[in-house]
Design an enzyme around this catalytic site. Structure first.
Site, mmCIF file in Angstrom:
data_model
loop_
_atom_site.group_PDB
_atom_site.id
_atom_site.type_symbol
_atom_site.label_atom_id
_atom_site.label_comp_id
_atom_site.label_asym_id
_atom_site.label_seq_id
_atom_site.Cartn_x
_atom_site.Cartn_y
_atom_site.Cartn_z
ATOM 1 N N LEU A 20 0.843 -1.208 0.000
ATOM 2 C CA LEU A 20 0.000 0.000 0.000
ATOM 3 C C LEU A 20 0.872 1.251 0.000
ATOM 4 C CD1 LEU A 20 -2.421 -1.012 2.903
ATOM 5 C CD2 LEU A 20 -2.871 -1.191 0.441
ATOM 6 N N ASP A 62 3.113 -5.492 3.237
ATOM 7 C CA ASP A 62 3.477 -4.399 4.155
ATOM 8 C C ASP A 62 3.964 -4.893 5.513
ATOM 9 O OD1 ASP A 62 2.837 -1.813 2.763
ATOM 10 O OD2 ASP A 62 0.926 -2.844 2.481
ATOM 11 N N GLU A 67 5.675 -2.119 13.328
ATOM 12 C CA GLU A 67 5.154 -1.228 14.367
ATOM 13 C C GLU A 67 3.621 -1.238 14.414
ATOM 14 O OE1 GLU A 67 6.335 3.022 15.516
ATOM 15 O OE2 GLU A 67 5.114 3.294 13.730
ATOM 16 N N ASP A 68 2.978 -1.483 13.274
ATOM 17 C CA ASP A 68 1.526 -1.306 13.226
ATOM 18 C C ASP A 68 0.701 -2.391 13.928
ATOM 19 O OD1 ASP A 68 1.536 1.210 11.981
ATOM 20 O OD2 ASP A 68 2.139 0.247 10.112
ATOM 21 N N ARG A 87 -3.647 -5.848 5.643
ATOM 22 C CA ARG A 87 -2.595 -5.935 6.663
ATOM 23 C C ARG A 87 -3.067 -6.605 7.948
ATOM 24 N NH1 ARG A 87 1.108 -1.151 7.958
ATOM 25 N NH2 ARG A 87 2.149 -2.994 8.748
ATOM 26 N N ARG A 133 -6.728 4.618 9.603
ATOM 27 C CA ARG A 133 -6.454 3.261 10.084
ATOM 28 C C ARG A 133 -6.921 3.006 11.515
ATOM 29 N NH1 ARG A 133 -2.172 1.316 6.909
ATOM 30 N NH2 ARG A 133 -2.611 1.993 4.795
ATOM 31 N N HIS A 163 -0.261 8.685 9.646
ATOM 32 C CA HIS A 163 -0.312 8.120 10.996
ATOM 33 C C HIS A 163 0.146 9.221 11.961
ATOM 34 C CE1 HIS A 163 0.325 3.689 9.666
ATOM 35 N NE2 HIS A 163 -0.797 3.702 10.349
ATOM 36 N N CYS A 250 8.307 2.809 11.909
ATOM 37 C CA CYS A 250 7.426 1.737 11.404
ATOM 38 C C CYS A 250 8.125 0.395 11.295
ATOM 39 C CB CYS A 250 6.921 2.079 10.007
ATOM 40 S SG CYS A 250 6.478 3.781 9.774
HETATM 41 C C1 CIR Z 1 0.797 1.014 4.925
HETATM 42 O O1 CIR Z 1 0.157 1.720 4.123
HETATM 43 O O2 CIR Z 1 0.264 0.452 5.857
HETATM 44 C C2 CIR Z 1 2.282 0.843 4.703
HETATM 45 N N1 CIR Z 1 2.587 0.954 3.313
HETATM 46 C C3 CIR Z 1 3.056 1.885 5.480
HETATM 47 C C4 CIR Z 1 2.923 1.741 6.962
HETATM 48 C C5 CIR Z 1 3.778 2.696 7.711
HETATM 49 N N2 CIR Z 1 3.706 2.451 9.092
HETATM 50 C C6 CIR Z 1 3.752 3.382 10.029
HETATM 51 O O3 CIR Z 1 3.749 4.584 9.728
HETATM 52 N N3 CIR Z 1 3.704 2.968 11.270
#
Ligand code: CIR
Length: 255
Positions: A20, A62, A67-68, A87, A133, A163, A250
């Site tokens: 993404l 991804d 971190e997410d 994700r 998100r 974010h 991240c």
């Molecule tokens: C996304 O869209 O989820 C990933 N391409 C990027 C996530 C980045 N994560 C973050 O800022 N913690």
């Protein structure tokens, strides 16, 4: 700020290039992102942490952005409920990996959604961003969990950033790196602010790891400001990570 002992990272999958993104920086190069990720791991090791490297998972383009799917404190782990459908399943491998380190687990449950990238911890205080998100129910669940554990929490609707941590980083010692909508945000008024200008916004996502602050390469003003605040810096080329909307925070879980 407490010292970190452990860091979890996950190798980029070849499918990373199809992940993404909202950026218009072009398609990332897999070989280059793998190199940049390896340099990130080496930099972390040089900060004195033990790095656990999870294997790449092709099913989740991804999933390098570990971190997410989780929010960690020294005492407990919260398994998040990532807001992007492609994700959401990443959380399973992360929970499994954290089993070795944690006894106490909480979970953000649907219809609550939350990405760890929307959560900033500064000493005993959590700021939780509402974004594409992270919804109100997800933020409310996390607030309840951390308050029960003795922390404070506040929920902030985001206006501009992807974010929360896209535009803010806590370095410890009351020092907050802020960009864009956070520069004059009342929630961060009491910190000693390191203000990042519009053209350097990407570098607001930096990480303090023990005695160092890791920053993206190519932002001399940011490097100067952070060093002036008394920190030693490490610069890393993040070009292929930035192409997929990712930053330094991240790519790891630090605890
Ligand atoms: C996304 O869209 O989820 C990933 N391409 C990027 C996530 C980045 N994560 C973050 O800022 N913690």
């Amino acid at each position: 700020m407490s010292q970190f002992k452990n860091v979890i990272v996950k190798a980029p999958a070849k499918s990373y290039v199809d992940g993404l993104t909202t950026s218009d920086l072009g398609k990332p190069d897999y070989g280059k992102v793998a190199e940049q990720h390896q340099a990130y791991v080496e930099a972390l090791k040089s900060c004195g942490v033990e790095v656990t490297e999870l294997p790449a998972d092709e099913q989740y383009p991804d999933s390098v952005f570990v971190e997410d799917p989780a929010v960690l404190t020294p005492e407990f782990a919260v398994i998040a409920n990532p807001g992007a459908e492609s994700r959401n399943g990443e959380k399973e491998a992360i929970e499994k990996a954290l089993g070795k380190f944690y006894e106490t687990f909480y979970h953000i449950e649907s219809p609550g959604f939350l990405d760890g990238g929307d959560v900033l911890q500064a000493d005993n205080r959590f700021s939780i961003g509402l974004s594409e998100r992270t919804n109100e129910e997800g933020a409310r669940q996390l607030k309840e969990i951390v308050e029960k554990e003795g922390y404070t929490a506040e929920i902030l609707p985001l206006e501009e950033f992807f974010h929360l941590k896209t535009g803010i980083a806590y370095l410890g010692n009351n020092n907050m790196v802020v960009a864009g909508e956070f520069i004059d945000h009342p929630a961060f008024a009491d910190y000693d602010k390191i203000v990042i200008g519009k053209e350097d916004e990407y570098s607001a996502n930096c990480i303090r790891v023990n005695d160092r602050v890791i920053i993206p390469a190519g932002f001399p003003e940011t490097k100067r400001k952070i060093e002036e605040a008394g920190y030693k810096t490490i610069e890393l080329d993040m070009s292929e990570v930035q192409k997929q909307d990712g930053g330094l925070s991240c790519l790891s879980l630090r605890f």
